[in-house]
Design an enzyme around this catalytic site. Structure first.
Site, mmCIF file in Angstrom:
data_model
loop_
_atom_site.group_PDB
_atom_site.id
_atom_site.type_symbol
_atom_site.label_atom_id
_atom_site.label_comp_id
_atom_site.label_asym_id
_atom_site.label_seq_id
_atom_site.Cartn_x
_atom_site.Cartn_y
_atom_site.Cartn_z
ATOM 1 N N LYS A 38 0.808 -1.225 0.000
ATOM 2 C CA LYS A 38 0.000 0.000 0.000
ATOM 3 C C LYS A 38 0.839 1.272 0.000
ATOM 4 O O LYS A 38 0.498 2.256 -0.672
ATOM 5 C CB LYS A 38 -0.956 -0.002 1.186
ATOM 6 C CG LYS A 38 -2.029 -1.079 1.094
ATOM 7 C CD LYS A 38 -2.962 -1.036 2.290
ATOM 8 C CE LYS A 38 -3.981 -2.165 2.222
ATOM 9 N NZ LYS A 38 -4.926 -2.128 3.357
ATOM 10 N N ASP A 92 -9.805 2.433 2.447
ATOM 11 C CA ASP A 92 -9.762 1.740 3.732
ATOM 12 C C ASP A 92 -10.240 2.643 4.871
ATOM 13 O O ASP A 92 -10.767 2.147 5.877
ATOM 14 C CB ASP A 92 -8.339 1.269 4.048
ATOM 15 C CG ASP A 92 -7.971 -0.004 3.322
ATOM 16 O OD1 ASP A 92 -8.889 -0.749 2.911
ATOM 17 O OD2 ASP A 92 -6.764 -0.269 3.168
#
Length: 281
Positions: free
Chosen positions: A73, A109
């Site tokens: 990420k 997220d």
């Protein structure tokens, strides 16, 4: 899968990570693509850190896009040309696509985490004391969501206390978050919520990140990892009598936000949730 024949016009989307075989993202997005009758496919691709950058850019610029999971990420955030505020704030990217020749990145997220916390704790975390385990990409999204929702205090426990301090400084959370110097600091401490944001639990042989027995009272436990069965962390919390949930609700909600980035509304939430529940069965 969409049920449509694959052609040169079919758009390719994928989740990139290592490991990634456990991912339920293909099932969720496959159901959504079929419901919208879109000419696209969604796959899970295992890749290394170096390959992730090329795949992010190649998939996006070819007209597709996708998601990024551990451990890529932060690398993905560096690979995109344009970053949403969530990526700028967390330094992590989990969703990518292209627009006008530029590769964009978002961190859905954050919204997914906030929704998962609300599902577990309907009263929310405003004024709550939270223990956050980990200081990686998932922890960054969790910390952002907790700060957005008015948490009183976040104690961060990570294998490297320096990395936890770096996370706090990087997100400007010095007034709300502290780094714990070792598990001994948990002795007798009470928390309204404990969030497991490390990658531990992806492999069956992984140890627990810590034991809730080190804490005093714990109101609830949320594991951002998920699998085909409840994770060891979730099972351990429930055995202690603590309400606990894994990362499936967060997965669903962040997936819906990502789908909206790629295709716009409507997002077929009912079909996505049904696909998730089918995998639960």
């Amino acid at each position: 899968m969409t049920g449509r024949p694959i052609s040169a016009a079919t758009r390719l989307f994928a989740v990139l990570g290592d490991p990634v075989a456990h991912s339920l993202s293909p099932a969720l997005h496959g159901a959504a693509l079929a419901a919208r009758r879109l000419d696209a496919v969604y796959l899970a691709l295992r890749c290394g850190d170096r390959e992730a950058v090329g795949l992010v850019r190649g998939l996006a610029l070819a007209g597709g896009g996708g998601n990024v999971t551990v451990p890529h990420k932060r690398r993905a955030a560096e690979a995109v040309d344009r970053r949403t505020g969530a990526v700028e704030r967390t330094g992590a990217c989990n969703t990518f696509w292209s627009d006008d020749g530029a590769v964009w990145g978002d961190n859905t997220d954050v919204a997914g985490f906030r929704g998962a916390v609300t599902a577990l704790l309907p009263e929310g975390v405003a004024g709550a004391r939270v223990l956050l385990l980990g200081a990686g990409g998932a922890a960054r999204a969790a910390l952002a969501g907790l700060l957005d929702d008015g948490v009183r205090e976040v104690a961060i426990l990570n294998r490297s206390v320096d990395r936890a301090r770096e996370l706090i400084r990087g997100m400007g959370a010095e007034g709300s978050a502290t780094a714990l110097d070792g598990e001994g600091a948990l002795s007798g401490e009470d928390f309204d919520l404990v969030v497991q944001a490390t990658s531990l639990g992806l492999h069956p042989s992984d140890p627990l990140p810590t034991s809730l027995d080190r804490c005093g009272g714990v109101g609830a436990a949320l594991d951002l990892v998920y699998g085909r069965e409840p994770t060891r962390w979730v099972r351990a919390a429930r055995e202690r009598g603590v309400p606990a949930a894994d990362g499936r609700e967060m997965l669903l909600l962040q997936a819906a936000a990502a789908f909206r980035r790629w295709f716009g509304d409507p997002v077929p939430m009912a079909e996505m949730r049904a696909a998730l529940n089918e995998r639960d069965g």
